[in-house]
Design a protein around this motif. Sequence first.
Motif, short mmCIF file in Angstrom:
data_model
loop_
_atom_site.label_atom_id
_atom_site.label_comp_id
_atom_site.label_asym_id
_atom_site.label_seq_id
_atom_site.Cartn_x
_atom_site.Cartn_y
_atom_site.Cartn_z
N GLY A 51 33.74 12.84 47.80
CA GLY A 51 32.63 13.76 47.49
C GLY A 51 31.87 14.17 48.73
N GLU A 52 30.71 14.79 48.50
CA GLU A 52 29.82 15.19 49.59
C GLU A 52 29.24 13.95 50.29
OE1 GLU A 52 28.22 18.46 50.57
OE2 GLU A 52 30.28 18.84 49.93
N VAL A 53 29.07 14.02 51.59
CA VAL A 53 28.39 12.95 52.33
C VAL A 53 27.19 13.57 53.04
CG1 VAL A 53 28.59 11.16 54.09
CG2 VAL A 53 30.55 11.65 52.61
N PRO A 54 26.05 13.64 52.35
CA PRO A 54 24.87 14.25 52.95
C PRO A 54 24.15 13.30 53.90
CG PRO A 54 24.32 13.48 50.76
CD PRO A 54 25.78 13.16 50.98
N SER A 55 23.19 13.82 54.64
CA SER A 55 22.34 12.95 55.47
C SER A 55 21.43 12.14 54.57
CB SER A 55 21.49 13.81 56.40
OG SER A 55 20.53 12.98 57.03
N PRO A 56 21.30 10.84 54.81
CA PRO A 56 20.39 10.02 54.00
C PRO A 56 18.95 10.05 54.51
CG PRO A 56 22.00 8.67 55.20
CD PRO A 56 22.03 10.04 55.79
N SER A 57 18.58 11.02 55.33
CA SER A 57 17.29 10.92 56.03
C SER A 57 16.09 10.95 55.08
CB SER A 57 17.17 12.00 57.09
OG SER A 57 17.56 13.24 56.58
N PHE A 58 16.24 11.50 53.88
CA PHE A 58 15.07 11.56 53.01
C PHE A 58 14.93 10.37 52.08
CE2 PHE A 58 15.66 15.82 54.55
CZ PHE A 58 14.37 16.08 55.03
N GLY A 59 15.99 9.62 51.89
CA GLY A 59 15.89 8.44 51.03
C GLY A 59 16.20 7.16 51.76
N LEU A 60 16.52 7.27 53.03
CA LEU A 60 16.86 6.15 53.91
C LEU A 60 18.24 5.54 53.67
CD1 LEU A 60 13.53 4.13 54.30
CD2 LEU A 60 14.35 5.99 55.73
N VAL A 61 18.62 5.35 52.40
CA VAL A 61 19.89 4.66 52.12
C VAL A 61 20.68 5.41 51.05
CG1 VAL A 61 20.98 2.55 51.27
CG2 VAL A 61 18.89 2.39 52.63
N ILE A 62 21.97 5.65 51.30
CA ILE A 62 22.89 6.11 50.26
C ILE A 62 24.06 5.11 50.21
CG2 ILE A 62 24.41 7.94 49.40
CD1 ILE A 62 22.76 9.96 50.97
N PRO A 63 24.19 4.38 49.09
CA PRO A 63 25.31 3.44 48.98
C PRO A 63 26.56 4.14 48.45
CG PRO A 63 23.59 2.96 47.33
CD PRO A 63 23.27 4.29 47.95
N TYR A 64 27.70 3.79 49.01
CA TYR A 64 28.99 4.27 48.51
C TYR A 64 29.77 3.04 48.07
CZ TYR A 64 27.80 8.66 50.77
OH TYR A 64 27.17 9.82 51.14
N ALA A 65 29.79 2.80 46.79
CA ALA A 65 30.54 1.66 46.24
C ALA A 65 31.28 2.18 45.02
CB ALA A 65 29.60 0.52 45.88
N PHE A 66 32.49 2.63 45.24
CA PHE A 66 33.29 3.22 44.17
C PHE A 66 34.70 2.64 44.25
CE2 PHE A 66 30.20 6.42 45.58
CZ PHE A 66 29.48 6.58 44.40
#
Length: 146
Positions: A51-66
């Motif tokens: 999928g898309e991999v956006p910048s996490p700058s607004f939420g600090l953390v994006i986990p990818y566990a799929f």
Amino acid sequence: MWLADEAATENAGRLLSKVIATGDVVALSGPLGAGKTGFARGLIEGLGFEGEVPSPSFGLVIPYAFPDVRVPVWHIDLYRLDEMAEVDELGLDDAREDNALVIEWAERMGSQLWEDALLIDLAVEGTGRRLTARVPPSWKGRWPIL
Ligand SMILES: Nc1ncnc2c1ncn2[C@@H]1O[C@H](COP(=O)(O)OP(=O)(O)O)[C@@H](O)[C@H]1O
Ligand SMILES: [Mg+2]
């Protein structure tokens, strides 16, 4: 390592994804627009995420566990750390136990950044980027270009 364009930067991240394991920390430094998110995108795509991999700058953390991701990874951006949270609140020590961590602006952790983190600095040079790595002992020999 010289990275002529964004595709080269993403490809460097993709190469690193092949040797990454749970518990690894990749600390990305360099100014805004240096290509940190592009490098992280290549790495996360290289782990199998489609999928898309956006910048996490607004939420600090994006986990990818799929299921399709070979190693679960947290994509972290500490640019706005001061405004949004304390680093202790992010639970990164616990996260390391069952994820890899890819951290933009990792220098904002100061002395709390682990000594076994792989440091990747991206510098703007003309139209391209210069990648410089600081390789701790546990990473030696794992990535041919390090
Ligand atoms: N060699 C290169 N590597 C990475 N990005 C590049 C390169 N040359 C130009 N760019 C551009 O620079 C920007 C980098 O953005 P990004 O990856 O979000 O940087 P950062 O996360 O460090 O702020 C993108 O717009 C990209 O197209
Ligand atoms: Mg970024």
